[in-house]
Design an enzyme around this catalytic site. Structure first.
Site, PDB file in Angstrom:
ATOM      1  N   SER A  74       0.742  -1.081   0.270  1.00  0.00           N
ATOM      2  CA  SER A  74       0.016   0.264   0.241  1.00  0.00           C
ATOM      3  C   SER A  74       0.665   1.246  -0.371  1.00  0.00           C
ATOM      4  O   SER A  74       2.345   1.410   0.257  1.00  0.00           O
ATOM      5  CB  SER A  74      -0.845  -0.289   1.512  1.00  0.00           C
ATOM      6  N   GLN A  75       0.518   2.002  -0.884  1.00  0.00           N
ATOM      7  CA  GLN A  75       0.515   3.831  -0.618  1.00  0.00           C
ATOM      8  C   GLN A  75       1.630   3.710   0.928  1.00  0.00           C
ATOM      9  O   GLN A  75       0.195   3.766   1.411  1.00  0.00           O
ATOM     10  CB  GLN A  75       0.188   5.008  -1.346  1.00  0.00           C
TER      11      GLN A  75
END
Ligand code: SAM
Length: 228
Positions: A74-75
């Site tokens: 994920s970011q």
């Protein structure tokens, strides 16, 4: 609050240190995640070790990255935001569904007492476990299985975090949550979801949508089917 103790070789030169500081300042603090303990941990966890070699140069950039098997890490901002919603103080038993690269698990393990993390893809679970062990993180337990059913062996949990998108909140995750416990989970369609925060208070559940997000699907018995 638990002190970060995951990385044993802190005295060695780390060419990614400056990038990590910049990631925290520009992507995370600037967007409003201000918990000092979370920021400290994000400055120390070597995200580049959780990313495939071919994406090394992009490890600290402001977006998710492929990790193989059609999945993503994920970011950084989303990792920080979801972690902040759990309100960890260092004594918690946490469940993560969707180990992926193991990066979110490393962050959680630096802020809580124990972390159980469940991954459906065996190759990813094995890989994440190897990286976490190489960092000396002994309070994370990686399990291979269908996390849409939770992980009853480690329950009850003070906090549950789901890092894949569910059509609905799987009931075992709520059952395995302690009284007063917090659950963060992306809920919605395959292509767009709201990150929901659930707080369990007796028979009541307080729910709040806190951020629009796009996650890969939670597959499994109480998630999306393989052919959806
Ligand atoms: N938290 C991860 C990290 O730090 O790299 C990112 C997770 S990635 C966005 C979502 C992960 O959820 C994928 O690795 C996927 O295989 C996993 N997943 C999907 N359905 C699952 C299920 N039913 N049980 C466990 N893991 C599942």
């Amino acid at each position: 609050m638990k002190k970060f103790s995951g990385v044993k070789k802190t005295s060695e030169y780390d060419p990614f240190f400056e990038k990590r500081l910049r990631m925290v300042a520009e992507q995370i603090e600037r967007r409003g995640v201000n918990d000092a303990h979370i920021l400290e941990v994000l400055k120390k966890v070597p995200r580049h070790l959780f990313v495939p070699r071919e994406y090394l140069d992009e490890s600290y950039q402001d977006h998710p990255l492929p990790i193989g098997s059609g999945q993503t890490i994920s970011q950084p901002y989303v990792v920080a935001f979801m972690t902040e919603k759990l309100n960890l103080c260092g004594e918690e038993n946490v469940l993560e569904i969707g180990t992926g690269s193991g990066y979110q698990a490393a962050v959680l393990a630096s802020l809580a007492k124990t972390v159980h993390t469940v991954e459906r893809v065996k190759r990813l679970a094995d890989n994440a476990e190897a990286v976490l062990r190489s960092l000396g993180m002994e309070n994370v337990f990686v399990h291979h299985g269908d996390g849409s059913l939770g992980w009853s062996e480690g329950a009850p949990y003070d906090a549950v975090i789901v890092t894949a998108a569910a059509p609905n909140v799987p009931s075992p995750l709520v059952q395995q949550l302690k009284e007063g416990g917090r659950l963060v989970i992306p809920v919605g369609s395959r292509w767009r979801q709201d990150l929901e925060l659930w707080v369990k208070n007796g028979t009541e559940i307080e729910k709040e949508a806190v951020l629009p997000v796009v996650f890969v699907p939670l597959k499994g018995k109480l998630g999306w089917r393989d052919d959806d």
